[in-house]
Design a protein around this motif. Sequence first.
Motif, PDB file in Angstrom:
ATOM      1  N   TYR A   1       0.830  -1.199   0.000  1.00 19.38           N
ATOM      2  CA  TYR A   1       0.000   0.000   0.000  1.00 19.38           C
ATOM      3  C   TYR A   1       0.871   1.258   0.000  1.00 19.38           C
ATOM      4  O   TYR A   1       1.970   1.264   0.562  1.00 19.38           O
TER       5      TYR A   1
ATOM      6  N   ASP B   1      -2.177   6.884   1.231  1.00 18.95           N
ATOM      7  CA  ASP B   1      -3.511   6.373   0.892  1.00 18.95           C
ATOM      8  C   ASP B   1      -4.030   5.441   1.978  1.00 18.95           C
ATOM      9  O   ASP B   1      -5.223   5.451   2.312  1.00 18.95           O
ATOM     10  N   TRP B   2      -3.134   4.628   2.527  1.00 16.29           N
ATOM     11  CA  TRP B   2      -3.540   3.694   3.582  1.00 16.29           C
ATOM     12  C   TRP B   2      -3.986   4.449   4.832  1.00 16.29           C
ATOM     13  O   TRP B   2      -4.993   4.093   5.456  1.00 16.29           O
TER      14      TRP B   2
ATOM     15  N   SER C   1      -7.400   5.734   4.284  1.00 15.32           N
ATOM     16  CA  SER C   1      -8.377   4.651   4.367  1.00 15.32           C
ATOM     17  C   SER C   1      -8.672   4.292   5.819  1.00 15.32           C
ATOM     18  O   SER C   1      -9.818   4.008   6.186  1.00 15.32           O
TER      19      SER C   1
ATOM     20  N   PHE D   1     -10.847   7.152   7.397  1.00  8.10           N
ATOM     21  CA  PHE D   1     -12.253   7.094   6.984  1.00  8.10           C
ATOM     22  C   PHE D   1     -12.903   5.754   7.347  1.00  8.10           C
ATOM     23  O   PHE D   1     -14.036   5.484   6.954  1.00  8.10           O
ATOM     24  N   GLU D   2     -12.137   4.923   8.080  1.00  9.86           N
ATOM     25  CA  GLU D   2     -12.624   3.644   8.605  1.00  9.86           C
ATOM     26  C   GLU D   2     -13.015   2.665   7.505  1.00  9.86           C
ATOM     27  O   GLU D   2     -13.886   1.820   7.685  1.00  9.86           O
ATOM     28  N   HIS D   3     -12.331   2.789   6.355  1.00 10.25           N
ATOM     29  CA  HIS D   3     -12.499   1.779   5.312  1.00 10.25           C
ATOM     30  C   HIS D   3     -11.583   0.583   5.587  1.00 10.25           C
ATOM     31  O   HIS D   3     -11.863  -0.528   5.144  1.00 10.25           O
ATOM     32  N   THR D   4     -10.478   0.842   6.291  1.00 11.37           N
ATOM     33  CA  THR D   4      -9.531  -0.212   6.662  1.00 11.37           C
ATOM     34  C   THR D   4      -9.587  -0.404   8.170  1.00 11.37           C
ATOM     35  O   THR D   4      -9.475   0.563   8.928  1.00 11.37           O
ATOM     36  N   GLU D   5      -9.740  -1.643   8.603  1.00 12.94           N
ATOM     37  CA  GLU D   5      -9.915  -1.915  10.027  1.00 12.94           C
ATOM     38  C   GLU D   5      -8.810  -2.776  10.618  1.00 12.94           C
ATOM     39  O   GLU D   5      -8.748  -2.946  11.840  1.00 12.94           O
TER      40      GLU D   5
END
Length: 422
Positions: A50, A54-55, A58, A61-65
């Motif tokens: 990644y 960008d990571w 993410s 915005f809580e797209h990646t947990e």
Amino acid sequence: MGVTSTFDIEVDSLKEILNKGYDAVFVGTGAPRGKGLNLPGLEDAMANVYLGIDWLASVAFEHTESIGKRVLVLGGGNTAMDCCRTSRRMGGEDVRVVVRSPFEDMKASPWEKEDAMHEGIPIYNNHVPIEFVIEDGVLKGMNFEKVEAEYDENGKRSLIPTGEDLVFMAADDVLMAIGQENAFPWIERDLGIEFDKWDMPVIDEATFQSTNEKVFFGGDAAFGPENIITAVAHGHQAAISIDLFCRGEAVIQRPPPGVNLASQKMGMHEWSYDNAVQTDQRYVVPLAPLDKSLRDRKLEVELGFDQDTGYKEAERCLNCDVQTVFDEVRCIECDACIDICPTDCISFIANGKEDELRTRLVAPASNLAQELYVSKELPTTRVMVKDENVCLHCGLCAERCPTAAWDMQKFLYNVSKAGQSV
């Protein structure tokens, strides 16, 4: 102020903006694109590699947990520090930062590096990434080449391989935080805006005007990634240029900043600022316990001072806006200021070339980045030399001086503003 703001509008063409008839356009789009490394094995490892910036977005915005237990973070800047510390909070157990440069050359702030190491994150310096290691189509880690830094007479660094075997580091995920760059696909190349070989707009460094007189740039979009303080300064200067341009005046004829020095003396031995010398060491800001902070990404790590400690820390202000001003005409060379100075920053010696002069001071001045304060020649042919690098701005020299040759004067700098007369 009469400003109209609009949001949630994607700008994909500067030509369309200019065609709307605006008198001037300011571009401050930053450096939004993270840099990557096109190394062998990347194609097979893409699912677990990644771009750091960008990571982080993410995650925010809580797209990646979550992230793998073994994480390699490539890069030595503040973004890399954010990546490694966030990884520890997202499930990473063996998180490592791997950097090409020596520890001292890392771009990350010293406190960022300290905080990362405090959280058990090792930093591997002088390791250059060579390839992603893939087994059966799955990322297993990376190989690195060990190097040593060598510097020429101009300070330019070269990384020389040591000849040792490649170093393998296991990884489930890799975060690349090796820098950010600009991206201007939305600026058409037929608008009269010249771009250099790095695909950066050619900007006048004083006016921030591009080769299209209506278009101005600032912040990271102007000269590449910097910090927010620099971006704000660019905005000030670009606003002045735009104001002058819209009034039909030459943008290079800029209003000067306001500069003023005012004595802070009140009576014989009183000053209008707190000038007590503090011998206390700087207090360490207390941190949340690791067992709590590493479990909660949103937990504030720095707890701050309690009221009493905060007050004591505030009292240690060095009054950097209060300058020592020396008047050669009044000086009788009694050396009383030398005797009273708590940091030995004042010397009265024969003049000479700067590099040699620095070695003859009461306390040799080793910080070459800080200029010396050197007076005109005194009656004994000596000069007063002051090392600003260690001055506490305490005013004891001015208090002790029997002839008021020393004064403490407050420096006020007013930034030039748009609309100000030249």
